[in-house]
Design a protein around this motif. Structure first.
Motif, PDB file in Angstrom:
ATOM      1  N   LEU A 144       2.260   0.733  -9.174  1.00 26.77           N
ATOM      2  CA  LEU A 144       1.699   1.178  -7.896  1.00 26.77           C
ATOM      3  C   LEU A 144       0.814   2.408  -8.076  1.00 26.77           C
ATOM      4  O   LEU A 144      -0.287   2.479  -7.510  1.00 26.77           O
ATOM      5  N   ASP A 175      -2.489   1.713  -9.591  1.00 26.12           N
ATOM      6  CA  ASP A 175      -3.390   1.065  -8.623  1.00 26.12           C
ATOM      7  C   ASP A 175      -3.740   1.989  -7.462  1.00 26.12           C
ATOM      8  O   ASP A 175      -4.294   1.534  -6.449  1.00 26.12           O
ATOM      9  N   GLU A 176      -3.345   3.275  -7.597  1.00 28.90           N
ATOM     10  CA  GLU A 176      -3.635   4.295  -6.587  1.00 28.90           C
ATOM     11  C   GLU A 176      -2.990   3.967  -5.244  1.00 28.90           C
ATOM     12  O   GLU A 176      -3.547   4.239  -4.177  1.00 28.90           O
ATOM     13  N   ARG A 177      -1.795   3.380  -5.299  1.00 31.88           N
ATOM     14  CA  ARG A 177      -1.004   3.157  -4.084  1.00 31.88           C
ATOM     15  C   ARG A 177      -0.107   4.376  -3.862  1.00 31.88           C
ATOM     16  O   ARG A 177       0.087   5.200  -4.758  1.00 31.88           O
ATOM     17  N   GLN A 178       0.493   4.465  -2.679  1.00 30.68           N
ATOM     18  CA  GLN A 178       1.328   5.607  -2.340  1.00 30.68           C
ATOM     19  C   GLN A 178       2.811   5.246  -2.461  1.00 30.68           C
ATOM     20  O   GLN A 178       3.222   4.137  -2.087  1.00 30.68           O
ATOM     21  N   ASP A 236       0.824  -1.213   0.000  1.00 31.95           N
ATOM     22  CA  ASP A 236       0.000   0.000   0.000  1.00 31.95           C
ATOM     23  C   ASP A 236       0.859   1.265   0.000  1.00 31.95           C
ATOM     24  O   ASP A 236       0.439   2.306  -0.505  1.00 31.95           O
ATOM     25  N   LEU A 237       2.046   1.160   0.598  1.00 31.32           N
ATOM     26  CA  LEU A 237       2.947   2.305   0.664  1.00 31.32           C
ATOM     27  C   LEU A 237       4.371   1.813   0.447  1.00 31.32           C
ATOM     28  O   LEU A 237       4.851   0.916   1.144  1.00 31.32           O
TER      29      LEU A 237
END
Length: 268
Positions: A52, A55-58, A25-26
């Protein structure tokens, strides 16, 4: 993790590593400028970032220079990095340094250490170490170690005594990056020239000066200094140091110019 995957079962282990990386996720990456000397790593980093972000990850990446100044980085990677939010991080201010100290003390207490530091000692430590959080932690650890070794409580006086050590007298830690910038300004070249493959004397000589001063004025190893000059070998740094030492003895004007740069760096 990547090294372990290489040592594992070949391609399957590497693919598994990539999959695990792209499923976070990050993603936090430190010292990303080192990747600029490794084409295959650049390509993999770019694919990972695209995956990433799509997929709208940070993603958060730390580097010692602007992406445009990463000489060997591919244009695609530099362009993608520049498309994000770029923030320049300065030195921690006094209030932040105090909060960092409070956190360091809390961490010691969490592992059962009966650590006690009076407020005036904390304030002095935060005011004295005006550099990076890493420097502040190093000074804090030195204060604690001395207290534990001598079996004495930490007081303002013991902190002052510890910080009288030469390592903590200067206000801001001298870095290779600062040296490169000062030398580049003095010789009227760019930071990109410092890490480029150009060998013309107008560029090569200032680069040697910056390597020489980095070896003389910092605690960086020869291989580490070489990496910060476009991935050069440690023998190149050794040659630069010997060459500049010889030139300082042979040319009074050149010696005076280097001395002026040294004085400026020490005064900053």
């Amino acid at each position: 993790m990547f090294v372990n995957s290489l040592r594992g079962s070949g391609r399957e282990a590497i693919d598994a590593f990539k999959a695990s990386l792209r499923g976070v996720d990050l993603l936090l990456i430190d010292d990303a400028h080192f990747i600029s000397t490794k084409p295959s790593s650049q390509e993999e980093l770019l694919h990972t970032l695209v995956s990433l972000v799509d997929d709208e990850r940070q993603v958060m990446i730390a580097t010692d220079r602007h992406p445009d100044e990463m000489e060997k980085a591919s244009d695609r990677l530099k362009s993608y990095l520049c498309s994000g939010l770029i923030c320049k991080i300065g030195s921690a201010d006094y209030e932040l340094r105090k909060r960092i100290l409070d956190r360091l003390i809390d961490r010691r207490r969490e592992i059962g250490s009966p650590l006690s530091i009076p407020q005036n000692a904390r304030d002095h430590l935060a005011a004295k170490i005006n550099a990076t959080p890493r420097d502040l932690e190093g000074a804090f650890n030195q204060v604690v170690a001395q207290s534990e070794f001598l079996g004495m409580p930490i007081t303002l006086e013991t902190v002052q005594e510890t910080l009288s050590d030469g390592r903590y007298v200067a206000g801001q830690r001298l870095t290779v990056d600062r040296i490169q910038r000062s030398v580049a300004d003095a010789f009227d070249i760019t930071l990109n020239d410092m890490v480029s493959k150009r060998r013309t004397r107008s560029v090569a000589r200032p680069r040697q000066v910056a390597m020489y001063l980095s070896k003389k004025m910092t605690k960086r190893s020869l291989p580490d200094i070489g990496r910060r000059f476009g991935g050069r070998d440690h023998t190149t740094v050794m040659h630069a140091v010997k060459r500049i030492e010889a030139l300082r003895q042979e040319d009074p004007a050149f010696h005076a110019k280097i001395q002026t740069i040294e004085t400026s760096l020490k005064a900053d």
